[in-house]
Design a protein around this motif. Structure first.
Motif, mmCIF file in Angstrom:
data_model
loop_
_atom_site.group_PDB
_atom_site.id
_atom_site.type_symbol
_atom_site.label_atom_id
_atom_site.label_comp_id
_atom_site.label_asym_id
_atom_site.label_seq_id
_atom_site.Cartn_x
_atom_site.Cartn_y
_atom_site.Cartn_z
ATOM 1 N N HIS A 1 4.372 21.502 -7.544
ATOM 2 C CA HIS A 1 4.423 20.142 -7.005
ATOM 3 C C HIS A 1 5.719 19.898 -6.225
ATOM 4 C CE1 HIS A 1 0.814 19.402 -9.256
ATOM 5 N NE2 HIS A 1 1.426 19.799 -10.362
ATOM 6 N N LEU A 2 6.829 20.368 -6.769
ATOM 7 C CA LEU A 2 8.098 20.252 -6.047
ATOM 8 C C LEU A 2 8.080 21.099 -4.784
ATOM 9 C CD1 LEU A 2 10.712 20.351 -8.943
ATOM 10 C CD2 LEU A 2 10.039 18.395 -7.556
ATOM 11 N N ALA A 3 7.416 22.243 -4.856
ATOM 12 C CA ALA A 3 7.313 23.098 -3.673
ATOM 13 C C ALA A 3 6.559 22.381 -2.555
ATOM 14 C CB ALA A 3 6.611 24.408 -4.036
ATOM 15 N N GLU A 4 5.494 21.673 -2.908
ATOM 16 C CA GLU A 4 4.755 20.897 -1.902
ATOM 17 C C GLU A 4 5.638 19.811 -1.295
ATOM 18 O OE1 GLU A 4 1.238 19.425 -3.821
ATOM 19 O OE2 GLU A 4 0.343 21.415 -3.957
ATOM 20 N N ASP A 5 6.387 19.109 -2.144
ATOM 21 C CA ASP A 5 7.300 18.069 -1.653
ATOM 22 C C ASP A 5 8.364 18.674 -0.740
ATOM 23 O OD1 ASP A 5 5.909 16.213 -3.135
ATOM 24 O OD2 ASP A 5 7.423 16.056 -4.719
ATOM 25 N N LEU A 6 8.917 19.804 -1.169
ATOM 26 C CA LEU A 6 9.942 20.479 -0.390
ATOM 27 C C LEU A 6 9.402 20.890 0.969
ATOM 28 C CD1 LEU A 6 12.726 21.854 -0.096
ATOM 29 C CD2 LEU A 6 11.754 23.840 -1.283
ATOM 30 N N LEU A 7 8.229 21.507 0.976
ATOM 31 C CA LEU A 7 7.659 21.961 2.240
ATOM 32 C C LEU A 7 7.337 20.784 3.152
ATOM 33 C CD1 LEU A 7 6.775 24.247 4.034
ATOM 34 C CD2 LEU A 7 4.549 24.216 2.890
ATOM 35 N N GLN A 8 6.814 19.714 2.590
ATOM 36 C CA GLN A 8 6.506 18.541 3.414
ATOM 37 C C GLN A 8 7.784 17.950 4.023
ATOM 38 O OE1 GLN A 8 3.880 15.734 1.630
ATOM 39 N NE2 GLN A 8 4.037 14.295 3.309
ATOM 40 N N THR A 9 8.840 17.880 3.233
ATOM 41 C CA THR A 9 10.125 17.378 3.735
ATOM 42 C C THR A 9 10.624 18.244 4.888
ATOM 43 O OG1 THR A 9 10.702 16.479 1.562
ATOM 44 C CG2 THR A 9 12.524 16.882 3.086
ATOM 45 N N VAL A 10 10.542 19.556 4.693
ATOM 46 C CA VAL A 10 11.026 20.483 5.719
ATOM 47 C C VAL A 10 10.147 20.436 6.962
ATOM 48 C CG1 VAL A 10 11.313 22.939 6.239
ATOM 49 C CG2 VAL A 10 12.301 21.966 4.156
ATOM 50 N N LEU A 11 8.826 20.386 6.794
ATOM 51 C CA LEU A 11 7.943 20.331 7.962
ATOM 52 C C LEU A 11 8.127 19.036 8.745
ATOM 53 C CD1 LEU A 11 4.660 22.015 6.673
ATOM 54 C CD2 LEU A 11 6.380 22.957 8.238
ATOM 55 N N THR A 12 8.471 17.961 8.066
ATOM 56 C CA THR A 12 8.786 16.712 8.756
ATOM 57 C C THR A 12 10.023 16.897 9.626
ATOM 58 O OG1 THR A 12 7.826 15.414 6.965
ATOM 59 C CG2 THR A 12 9.369 14.271 8.418
ATOM 60 N N ARG A 13 11.005 17.575 9.075
ATOM 61 C CA ARG A 13 12.228 17.859 9.828
ATOM 62 C C ARG A 13 11.934 18.789 11.014
ATOM 63 N NH1 ARG A 13 16.765 19.588 6.034
ATOM 64 N NH2 ARG A 13 16.419 17.485 5.344
ATOM 65 N N VAL A 14 11.099 19.793 10.785
ATOM 66 C CA VAL A 14 10.724 20.708 11.870
ATOM 67 C C VAL A 14 10.010 19.935 12.972
ATOM 68 C CG1 VAL A 14 9.216 22.658 12.484
ATOM 69 C CG2 VAL A 14 10.643 22.794 10.430
ATOM 70 N N ALA A 15 9.089 19.046 12.586
ATOM 71 C CA ALA A 15 8.339 18.263 13.585
ATOM 72 C C ALA A 15 9.278 17.404 14.418
ATOM 73 C CB ALA A 15 7.289 17.398 12.903
ATOM 74 N N SER A 16 10.287 16.822 13.778
ATOM 75 C CA SER A 16 11.192 15.942 14.518
ATOM 76 C C SER A 16 12.068 16.710 15.516
ATOM 77 C CB SER A 16 12.059 15.121 13.564
ATOM 78 O OG SER A 16 12.976 15.946 12.883
ATOM 79 N N HIS A 17 12.219 18.015 15.309
ATOM 80 C CA HIS A 17 13.008 18.856 16.210
ATOM 81 C C HIS A 17 12.128 19.850 16.981
ATOM 82 C CE1 HIS A 17 16.032 17.592 13.216
ATOM 83 N NE2 HIS A 17 16.866 17.629 14.229
ATOM 84 N N TRP A 18 10.815 19.626 16.968
ATOM 85 C CA TRP A 18 9.886 20.618 17.474
ATOM 86 C C TRP A 18 10.137 21.024 18.926
ATOM 87 C CZ3 TRP A 18 7.399 24.378 15.634
ATOM 88 C CH2 TRP A 18 6.478 25.062 16.427
#
Length: 164
Positions: free
Chosen positions: A30-47
């Protein structure tokens, strides 16, 4: 041109690999999902910049490591400790492979965030010392010393069967 052009394809092709790394870093699905979502949000903002530079996966992996360490420092997220379960009936042995996997997970949970990140990057992802140093934003010497400390701690915490 769409500012997210290629992002959905990146997520589709790399999500499973990034999720495995996130799980190994956190020890909790569950934390891994949260972590990945947080990181993918950051990746999207700098895409736009990441797509142009050509290596968004390196950025994502570095962000996974940094975010995990940041969460642990701030104590925003409680990281559970993996304990070996009791057998259903006294005297019944665990499946040997399962027992070894649980013992290793328990030992990994006791490492510091940097030590755990070094072990995941070096031995699970098979990264070189130089690549690991870049992803963690530390020197190669730090990677070497953290690897040494982490392996010593794992050997002390985990049963010998883990290292056959």
């Amino acid at each position: 041109m769409d500012r997210y052009e290629g992002f959905h394809e990146f997520v589709r092709t790399r999500q499973q690999s990034l999720m495995r790394t996130a799980y190994l870093l956190t020890g909790n699905p569950h934390l891994a999902e949260d972590l990945l979502q947080t990181v993918l949000t950051r990746v999207a903002s700098h895409w736009t910049k990441l797509a142009k530079d050509g290596n968004p996966e390196a950025y994502a992996r570095k962000a996974l490591v940094n975010q995990t360490i940041s969460w642990r420092r701030r104590k925003q997220v409680e990281f559970p400790r993996a304990e070996l379960p009791e057998t259903a009936e006294p005297g019944q042995p665990h499946d040997e492979a399962t027992a070894r996997r649980l013992a290793l997970r328990h030992a990994l949970a006791k490492l510091t965030p940097k030590q755990r990140a070094v072990i995941v990057l070096r031995f699970y992802e098979d990264r070189s010392e130089h690549e690991t140093a870049q992803l963690m934003d530390v020197s190669v010497g730090t990677v070497k010393s953290q690897t040494s400390y982490a392996l010593s701690k794992l050997r002390a915490l985990a049963p010998k069967e883990v290292y056959r």
